[in-house]
Design a protein around this motif. Sequence first.
Motif, PDB file in Angstrom:
ATOM      1  N   TYR A 100      19.202  -2.203 -53.964  1.00 37.44           N
ATOM      2  CA  TYR A 100      19.062  -3.624 -53.656  1.00 37.44           C
ATOM      3  C   TYR A 100      19.440  -3.959 -52.212  1.00 37.44           C
ATOM      4  CZ  TYR A 100      17.279  -5.576 -57.938  1.00 37.44           C
ATOM      5  OH  TYR A 100      16.450  -5.914 -58.967  1.00 37.44           O
ATOM      6  N   VAL A 137      16.122  -3.488 -50.724  1.00 34.66           N
ATOM      7  CA  VAL A 137      15.200  -4.532 -51.205  1.00 34.66           C
ATOM      8  C   VAL A 137      15.549  -5.897 -50.590  1.00 34.66           C
ATOM      9  CG1 VAL A 137      14.574  -5.861 -53.284  1.00 34.66           C
ATOM     10  CG2 VAL A 137      14.602  -3.345 -53.362  1.00 34.66           C
ATOM     11  N   ARG A 148      13.533  -8.596 -48.537  1.00 34.13           N
ATOM     12  CA  ARG A 148      13.321  -9.967 -49.027  1.00 34.13           C
ATOM     13  C   ARG A 148      13.857 -11.008 -48.050  1.00 34.13           C
ATOM     14  NH1 ARG A 148      14.861  -9.548 -55.503  1.00 34.13           N
ATOM     15  NH2 ARG A 148      13.242  -8.012 -55.986  1.00 34.13           N
ATOM     16  N   VAL A 182       8.001  -6.031 -55.117  1.00 30.27           N
ATOM     17  CA  VAL A 182       9.458  -5.808 -55.159  1.00 30.27           C
ATOM     18  C   VAL A 182      10.113  -6.448 -53.929  1.00 30.27           C
ATOM     19  CG1 VAL A 182      11.267  -4.042 -55.018  1.00 30.27           C
ATOM     20  CG2 VAL A 182       9.280  -3.670 -56.514  1.00 30.27           C
ATOM     21  N   ALA A 183       9.465  -6.290 -52.768  1.00 24.59           N
ATOM     22  CA  ALA A 183      10.063  -6.712 -51.495  1.00 24.59           C
ATOM     23  C   ALA A 183       9.818  -8.184 -51.173  1.00 24.59           C
ATOM     24  CB  ALA A 183       9.502  -5.838 -50.370  1.00 24.59           C
TER      25      ALA A 183
END
Length: 635
Positions: free
Chosen positions: A346, A349, A353, A626-627
């Motif tokens: 995460y 990630v 994000r 996901v990103a």
Amino acid sequence: MRNSLRAVVGLAAALLAMAASAAAQQGGKPVKLEVDLREAARRVYHMKMEFAVKAGRFTLVYPKWIPGEHAPNGPIVDVTGVRFFANGKEVAWRRDTVDMYAFSCEVPAGVETLEATLDYLLPQDSGTAGVASSTAQIAELPWNLVVLYPKDTKSDDVNFSAKLRIPAGWKYATALPVTKESSEGIEFETVSLTTLVDSPVLAGAYLKTYDLAPGQKPAHKINIAADSAAMAEATPEELAAWRQLVAETGALFGARHYRHYDFLLALTDHLAPNGLEHHESSDNRVPERTLHDADLLETQMDLLPHEFFHSWNGKYRRPAGLSTPNYQEPMRDELLWIYEGLTQYYGVVLAARSGAWKAQGLHEYMAVTFARLDRRPGRTWRDLEDTAISSQLLYTAREAGSSWRRPVDYYEESELIWLDADTLIREKTGGKKSLDDFCRAFHGGEGGEPKLIPYTLDDVVATLNGIAPYDWKKFFEERIHSHGPGAPLAGLERSGWKIVFNATMNEHEKSEEESGHVMNAEFSLGFSAHYPGGENADEVAEVIAGSPAEKAGLAAGMKLVAVNGRKWTPDILREGIRGAKDGKEPIELLVENDEFYQTVKIDWHGGERYPHLEKIAGTADVLAEVAKMRAAAVK
Ligand SMILES: [Zn+2]
């Protein structure tokens, strides 16, 4: 659920006697602690403490197992000036002959207060791992460096009233609540030893604070201390990404387990780069120019997201084996592939994000990281779980031999395992659910003040089954006990991408090389070497087991002298690799081994070779999903 409950109940029972004796010893009075950082630039911290005591034998201990460091590395060797006093008279102490961290004395009759002093000597060497240090302009204070506490005490049960002095003209930042500030020093709210050790202080001559969520509760700030004023200035792009990061964690978890959050960021070339998680803050250290140098920034992209994610995964939820009652009780590191591994996934990630990492940057990072894991010879004898169990050895292992020893792969290889789980959940639920739903269920909850809920692997499996039913236990066991061949790349493929090699340098690897001054030919010849002229000049840093370089006799520690008869530089070596492509002649290295010279002939004709991600034709770009930003864009 049942297992974690049993662990908590067992722990509580074992601690009952302990807690009672500690409370009796302190008579409910907080320990008085005074720390003086005014000589930080001389690399020494001074400490004075006062304990409420009764006549008889009294043992004080120095923290050994430091939360987040996963190892018994409390730097006892640098603890000096240990002296005990009662009513102004010195009291003799004796160290335990087995436990180097324990000091005992006999408290004379009629004495109610024991005073203790110590000086903590900080190393000046930036390469010293795991030991907090100061520079001429910055002082980091993890309180565990300067505290003693009564033996057999639960850290939740002993309270400390701390007072701190910092160098004149310096500023400071900490998550610890302040009650009073004067020319005599900074006084903090009385807190448990747990909270004290969990709330380090960052002080510095040049310290700048930015509000990352203006007007919002809880407050989020980043406090930056640098060795120069200019380097403590963040760029508008960096601030935007950090503000988005705060919003993204809100969208991900739906709850926060802190009263406020303070990122502490030290920018200096004189401390080892590191990050240490805490519940309401994180202690981050990176090279001085990181915020103003694209290559340095690239190598630190996931640091702040990683340490921030730990507030939920690692602090609020923690494996039972790491949820120890104090700093002397050994930790059991076997679930670090969740504690660190899910955080590592995460961290990457969330860096994407929050907008810090664009798609291309993320792809290049993943390509080189996963390609390294895919050709890790050490996996043939050591499984991933063993890297976690033996993390207390591996954190301080030297780089030489790491491909065969196998380093702390429970960080990066767990990115692949959790990407595998994430894409599997998305596939099984037709894109309706993802690993984000697991995080919300497992790490969300009510929120509020910091608290700790221990867990076991069964708890993780049960929560995952609530999101997408599957044999998750088998899924994890297959991956943590695998000996290859190769890394578990199924999740990468399910995300729509695969690793390919070509002669164009990988951008992430290039940033690593340019900021670290280590030339990397790991995917061609199979070794890396320090640049000429700098630290460890010309030295071979690592030779991959089974690579052409190893087969030719090259070893870490040898020094490169020449390539094909010409004095070596990174450019000359690259030209040598290109020149030998598709030919018959080996690449000839002249190397120095101690005071002897030898020629190493590497039979490699594949040219330069660097990894990249390539889209698998006809598949959806699940990695982009996901990103993708989850929160509304922060203005
Ligand atoms: Zn971590």
